[in-house]
Scaffold this motif. Sequence first.
Motif, PDB file in Angstrom:
ATOM      1  N   ARG A 100      43.120  46.608  41.755  1.00 36.76           N
ATOM      2  CA  ARG A 100      43.965  47.626  42.392  1.00 36.76           C
ATOM      3  C   ARG A 100      43.968  47.470  43.911  1.00 36.76           C
ATOM      4  O   ARG A 100      45.013  47.640  44.560  1.00 36.76           O
ATOM      5  N   LEU A 103      46.099  44.389  44.852  1.00 33.35           N
ATOM      6  CA  LEU A 103      47.520  44.654  44.663  1.00 33.35           C
ATOM      7  C   LEU A 103      48.041  45.633  45.715  1.00 33.35           C
ATOM      8  O   LEU A 103      49.206  45.551  46.122  1.00 33.35           O
ATOM      9  N   ARG A 106      48.682  43.438  48.700  1.00 27.37           N
ATOM     10  CA  ARG A 106      49.886  42.635  48.488  1.00 27.37           C
ATOM     11  C   ARG A 106      51.144  43.482  48.606  1.00 27.37           C
ATOM     12  O   ARG A 106      52.131  43.068  49.224  1.00 27.37           O
ATOM     13  N   SER A 107      51.111  44.664  48.001  1.00 29.40           N
ATOM     14  CA  SER A 107      52.292  45.522  48.047  1.00 29.40           C
ATOM     15  C   SER A 107      52.624  45.903  49.485  1.00 29.40           C
ATOM     16  O   SER A 107      53.783  45.819  49.913  1.00 29.40           O
ATOM     17  N   ARG A 177      45.979  37.095  46.448  1.00 28.43           N
ATOM     18  CA  ARG A 177      46.550  36.423  45.275  1.00 28.43           C
ATOM     19  C   ARG A 177      45.475  35.615  44.560  1.00 28.43           C
ATOM     20  O   ARG A 177      45.416  35.591  43.328  1.00 28.43           O
ATOM     21  N   LEU A 180      43.371  37.554  42.325  1.00 30.09           N
ATOM     22  CA  LEU A 180      44.083  38.042  41.138  1.00 30.09           C
ATOM     23  C   LEU A 180      44.363  36.931  40.124  1.00 30.09           C
ATOM     24  O   LEU A 180      44.910  37.191  39.059  1.00 30.09           O
ATOM     25  N   LEU A 223      55.447  44.139  41.755  1.00 32.41           N
ATOM     26  CA  LEU A 223      53.990  44.184  41.844  1.00 32.41           C
ATOM     27  C   LEU A 223      53.416  45.316  40.999  1.00 32.41           C
ATOM     28  O   LEU A 223      52.312  45.183  40.444  1.00 32.41           O
ATOM     29  N   ILE A 227      50.171  45.407  37.584  1.00 36.17           N
ATOM     30  CA  ILE A 227      49.066  46.306  37.250  1.00 36.17           C
ATOM     31  C   ILE A 227      49.326  47.031  35.930  1.00 36.17           C
ATOM     32  O   ILE A 227      48.406  47.260  35.139  1.00 36.17           O
TER      33      ILE A 227
END
Length: 243
Positions: A100, A103, A106-107, A177, A180, A223, A227
């Motif tokens: 989480r 991400l 990244r978001s 990244r 992930l 994105l 999740i």
Amino acid sequence: MSDSTNDTSLAADPYGALEKLQGAGRGSLTDAVAEALRGAIVSLAMEPGMMIDKLAVCERMGVSRFPVSAALAKLAAAGLVEVLPQRGTRVMPIVMHDIRQHLFIRSALEVETVRTLASASSDETLLAALDANLDRQRDAVTAGLRREFHTLDLGFHEILLDATGLSRVKEIVAASRSALDRARRLMASPARHAHTLAEHEQIVEAIRTRDAEAAAHAMHRHLDEVIAELRRFASERPDLFRE
């Protein structure tokens, strides 16, 4: 040739990806063992939660216990393995809290990346690169080339980040990244890749029409789907995950 290998399946021999080493000094030997183990973990040859047999690694790679122990210590510091007192060392389960966080990073950065690119004057070179990448993604989806699609997916996001000229932003996104990568490989499937392709197409179309908000929304939704898919997968295989 179609890549029919399922990236989420366990190899019959989880140590099969490790190759015998020879001719390296102690320091470089430790690095080589660590890199080989890292590759096996990230590729899921060694799946989350698997106990690592040090003797099996030694025999497979033709090395003593010292470089194996030193390599595992490096991987523990990187969060890929964990030492369990009185039990040994195991591959770290995928930690949802960490997912989480990565991400979220990244978001925040990639949503603003596409918003900025869509707001700028039309860049035909950027659009041509994105279109070429999408064409190859479509071919990979049609042919079932999962590994190739994974590489093209990485390339798609790199094209966008490169276009900003903000190298530090790209470095931060690349680190997230990488963290992930195991989770993404677990979710690899023809259906997920087809959805990813459609999401990428929406992002490019918004950039092409210079609709900044649509581009930002499309990237955010893209994105968010990662999740959501991961939560679904975790409910099916809770043994691979940790909250």
